[in-house]
Design an enzyme around this catalytic site. Structure first.
Site, PDB file in Angstrom:
ATOM      1  N   ILE A  60       1.044  -1.236   0.136  1.00 36.04           N
ATOM      2  CA  ILE A  60       0.026  -0.016  -0.142  1.00 36.04           C
ATOM      3  C   ILE A  60       0.962   1.287   0.136  1.00 36.04           C
ATOM      4  CG2 ILE A  60      -1.845   1.127   1.172  1.00 36.04           C
ATOM      5  CD1 ILE A  60      -1.993  -1.274   2.971  1.00 36.04           C
ATOM      6  N   HIS A  61       0.749   1.953  -0.764  1.00 32.24           N
ATOM      7  CA  HIS A  61       1.590   3.384  -0.790  1.00 32.24           C
ATOM      8  C   HIS A  61       0.758   4.562  -1.814  1.00 32.24           C
ATOM      9  CE1 HIS A  61       2.769   2.348  -4.909  1.00 32.24           C
ATOM     10  NE2 HIS A  61       2.971   3.617  -5.015  1.00 32.24           N
TER      11      HIS A  61
END
Ligand code: UD1
Ligand code: UDP
Length: 366
Positions: free
Chosen positions: A208-209
């Site tokens: 996740i980014h």
């Protein structure tokens, strides 16, 4: 033209996915061109930058601009100033940029204003969501590029719809070239399963980014709640941006989530190919899941890599807990994977096109 009579390309890199793309490209380009690498410094932690240069044999950058972190304007502005100085020194035949980051637009804009032809690798991708900084970067970059390397038919069509037809070449995806080469090496060299004590097929891999997820308490909470509730072991190599927001929001991860530091590429590819499913908001990882035949659950409402969804190997769940849990438990691709990303020789095609273009450009005097 360089002193060796080769066309000279200044390549701007800055973020993790660009190092991985460069690993596939620069090894071939070194035989045909003089390539000068410029690292903007956008990513700077050793495990977000140096590790890729070391393990993937990317030549060390000649220039390091040390522009990392900061707001979009501050970062892009500082890069512009510094890249312009490099171009005034190097006077290349081309400036090459990858993808859609702030380093991409800074490189393209600095070059275009000085009338250096811009080569855009991964041109024509669109999410049709202009709130994404990446969508703004890629649209602007495409519109000031002279050579546009489109990875897919969809990308080609997107460019056509915006009136960009000149200089556009469908060459396939350099990340496909890269994974064909590096996945064999990853199988031999990476010991990540052993060191994390993981059995192939027994875990989910999650990354996740994306700003739209990390910068929203509501979205990041829903994703974390979904992962906490999914009843699977989740391995989570955590991007520094996400770590910061999880701490700021005080989000708690359940025991089924195993947080680890960001990984080098060989370890990442070994984990990807051994995962039961991949859960991600990354662009590159959606494609790698497809290349490796691993079902992908994407934490976004839309994707640039629409082929992977249409082919049934990728499902978009946004940031909704129930949809995420359901996909983790039930999503199973049923179709054979199609061939959308070329033949693994994108870089060979790019080389020929640049050489042909280079034969036509007039010699610059200053
Ligand atoms: C950037 C790109 C995104 C790409 C991603 C790949 C833009 C607008 N975004 O997002 O398109 O998908 O890279 O990973 O260009 N940080 C560190 N150490 C690092 C790098 C970042 O601590 O080595 C932290 C800093 O707090 C920094 C934040 O992460 O401010 C965000 O970094 P930034 O490069 O601005 O954006 P990414 O989220 O990495
Ligand atoms: N990657 C990696 N280590 C990690 C996470 C990702 O090597 O811990 C690789 C991944 O395999 C892919 C690329 O980084 O090749 C994707 O980069 P990222 O997700 O940061 O950016 P995006 O592709 O979304 O722009």
């Amino acid at each position: 033209m360089s002193a060796m009579g080769k066309l000279k390309i200044v390549t701007i890199l800055g973020a993790r996915p660009q190092f991985i793309k460069a690993a596939a490209v620069s090894s071939v380009f070194s035989s045909y061109f003089e390539e000068v690498l410029v690292h903007t410094g956008q990513h700077y932690d050793p495990n977000m930058s140096a590790v890729f240069f070391e393990e993937l044999n990317i030549p060390g950058p000649k220039y390091h601009l040390n522009v990392g972190s900061g707001s979009h304007g501050a970062m892009t502005g500082a890069m512009l100033t510094e890249i312009e100085k490099v171009l005034e020194i190097e006077k290349p035949d081309f400036v090459m940029v990858y993808g859609d980051t702030n380093s991409t637009i800074a490189g393209a804009l600095a070059a275009s204003k000085l009338l250096y032809p811009v080569i855009h690798v991964e041109a024509g991708l669109r999410s049709f969501n202009k709130a994404m900084p990446e969508e703004q970067n890629r649209i602007l970059t495409d519109h000031i590029s002279k050579i546009l390397f489109a990875p897919t038919q969809t990308a080609l069509q997107n460019l056509k719809h915006e009136g960009i037809t000149e200089g556009v070449h469908l060459v396939g995806d350099v990340m496909y070239d890269g994974i064909l080469h590096f996945s064999k090496i990853a199988q031999e060299k990476s010991r990540i399963l052993e060191s994390l004590n993981l059995e192939a097929g027994s875990f989910l891999l999650c990354t996740i980014h994306r700003a739209e997820n990390t910068n929203s308490l509501e979205r990041l909470t829903a994703i974390v709640n979904g992962l906490n509730a999914c009843n699977e072991l989740v391995v989570l190599p955590l991007h520094p941006r996400t770590l910061k927001y999880m701490n700021d929001y005080g989000l708690k991860l359940a025991d089924n989530i195993r947080v680890i530091d960001p990984l080098g590429y060989l370890d990442m590819v070994r984990l990807e190919s051994s995962a039961k499913k991949i859960v991600t908001d990354s662009g590159g990882i959606q494609k790698e899941a497809f290349f490796l035949g691993i079902p992908c659950i994407t934490l976004r409402e839309e994707t640039e890599w629409v082929e992977t969804v249409e082919n049934g190997w990728n499902i978009l769940v946004g940031a909704e807990k129930e949809k995420l849990v359901e996909a983790i438990q039930q999503f199973e691709p049923e179709n054979e994977r199609g061939n959308y990303f070329g033949d693994g020789n994108s870089v060979g095609k790019m080389t020929k096109i640049i050489q042909n273009f280079g034969a036509e450009i007039p010699v610059r005097n200053s």
